[in-house]
Design a protein around this motif. Structure first.
Motif, short mmCIF file in Angstrom:
data_model
loop_
_atom_site.label_atom_id
_atom_site.label_comp_id
_atom_site.label_asym_id
_atom_site.label_seq_id
_atom_site.Cartn_x
_atom_site.Cartn_y
_atom_site.Cartn_z
N TRP A 155 52.69 47.26 39.24
CA TRP A 155 51.47 47.08 39.72
C TRP A 155 51.53 47.56 41.23
O TRP A 155 50.61 48.06 41.84
N MET A 156 52.42 46.97 41.89
CA MET A 156 52.47 47.10 43.25
C MET A 156 53.76 47.45 43.86
O MET A 156 54.79 47.04 43.28
N ASN B 198 47.34 41.96 42.90
CA ASN B 198 46.59 42.60 41.75
C ASN B 198 46.13 41.71 40.92
O ASN B 198 45.15 42.14 39.86
N VAL C 119 42.22 41.41 41.00
CA VAL C 119 41.63 42.83 40.68
C VAL C 119 40.72 42.36 39.60
O VAL C 119 41.10 42.09 38.53
N SER D 174 42.12 47.14 36.20
CA SER D 174 43.25 47.18 35.99
C SER D 174 43.68 48.11 34.86
O SER D 174 44.79 48.59 34.60
N PHE E 109 46.09 50.03 43.43
CA PHE E 109 46.25 48.84 43.28
C PHE E 109 46.11 48.12 44.74
O PHE E 109 45.62 47.14 44.72
N SER F 87 43.44 45.66 45.94
CA SER F 87 43.93 44.34 46.22
C SER F 87 43.58 43.62 47.60
O SER F 87 43.79 42.69 48.06
#
Length: 316
Positions: free
Chosen positions: A41-42, A234, A237, A242, A251, A255
């Motif tokens: 995600w990050m 995230n 979020v 997402s 993201f 974020s």
């Protein structure tokens, strides 16, 4: 009630995932979830091991049942290939594998430049994909000419003794109703009793419902919250972002609007076993049969030790 451990393939290396799988079995956990991602995600999470390689390795490292949480069998990988991968995983695990599926996120599925469909189309694709997968598991040569997929003269030769159970993820009413209609079980990461009831009333009946939550084990709740915010902002979020944001960079941008307090609410932070027990009770009260906990940060062994001493014995 089964308590399982969630392997975060977005955050830990293959060697670390194997170490955690072995540690979860030693601690007394009853099963494993493992995420299926192409990207984290990050960038701060920093990993994205290929889940089917990991399942093969885990099958030889420990004896716990494994569920993908979750695989998207619609865009990045054709459902006929997922059918073969899941069948082999079931054989390697001696029947201890369940295929968790969902409609996915653009983050993982857009990589070939395909258009990212809206939700109703993604649900339609998921239903057709599950039909193909089950058709191939029935044995013999199989062809399919549908709205979204074509399969011609395909046969999976390596099959488990029993077909793999397919559990379906769902967070909104439409997705949960699809899960009830086509799934052998339900997957969610929210302790939402209304969604569990909708699943059961939509055809799920007494089938298994799996839920999961995230923790950030540390010496203090404050340290855990800092770890969670550094690794998984995230988690705060909102809404459908997402599902539609296409890359870790996006993201990270979204974020920036998420507060540390919002992330801390999405995690069980610190080392208080009562907070874990309270969260488990929330899922149990919502109707979940199996509950999986994921750790973020470097202190996963501390979480495993705490569960072995303070939590799993209390839950029988």
């Amino acid at each position: 009630m089964r308590i399982g451990y969630f392997l975060s393939s977005e955050e830990y290396s293959p060697a670390e995932l194997l170490e955690q799988a072995r540690g979860a079995e030693r601690a007394g956990f009853g099963g494993l979830w493992i995420s299926d991602h192409y990207h984290p995600w990050m960038d701060a999470q920093g990993q994205s091991a290929f889940v089917w390689s990991m399942i093969g390795a885990i099958s030889q490292a420990c004896g716990l049942p494994i569920t993908t949480a979750v695989t998207c069998p619609t865009v990045r990988i054709h459902p006929a290939v997922i059918a073969q991968a899941a069948a082999t995983s079931a054989v390697l695990t001696g029947g201890r594998f369940r295929l968790g599926v969902g409609t996915g996120e653009a983050l993982n599925e857009h990589i070939f430049g395909d258009a990212w469909p809206e939700l109703d189309v993604r649900l339609e694709m998921l239903e057709e994909a599950v039909e193909i997968i089950r058709g191939l598991w029935a044995g013999g040569f199989h062809s399919h000419h549908g709205k979204h997929y074509t399969v011609e003269n395909a046969r999976i030769y390596t099959l488990p003794e029993q077909p793999v159970e397919i559990l379906v993820s769902g967070f909104g009413p439409k997705a949960v109703e699809v899960a009830g209609r086509i799934g052998d079980g339900y997957i969610s990461v929210m302790p939402d009793g209304d969604m569990v009831r909708r699943f059961r009333e939509s055809g799920g009946g007494a089938k298994v419902a799996q839920g999961g939550f995230k923790a950030a084990f540390a010496d203090t709740a404050e340290e855990g919250a800092r770890i969670a915010y550094r690794k998984w902002p995230n988690a705060g979020v909102p809404g459908e972002l997402s599902q539609v944001l296409p890359s870790p960079r996006h993201f990270e941008q979204a974020s920036q609007l998420v507060t540390p307090e919002a992330v801390a609410k999405a995690f069980v932070c610190g080392n208080d076993p009562e907070e874990h027990l309270e969260t488990i009770r929330e899922y149990a009260d919502a109707g979940f049969d199996e509950i999986y906990v994921a750790n973020t940060g470097p202190h996963h062994q501390g979480l495993l030790d705490m569960y072995a001493r303070e939590i799993l014995p209390k839950l029988g």
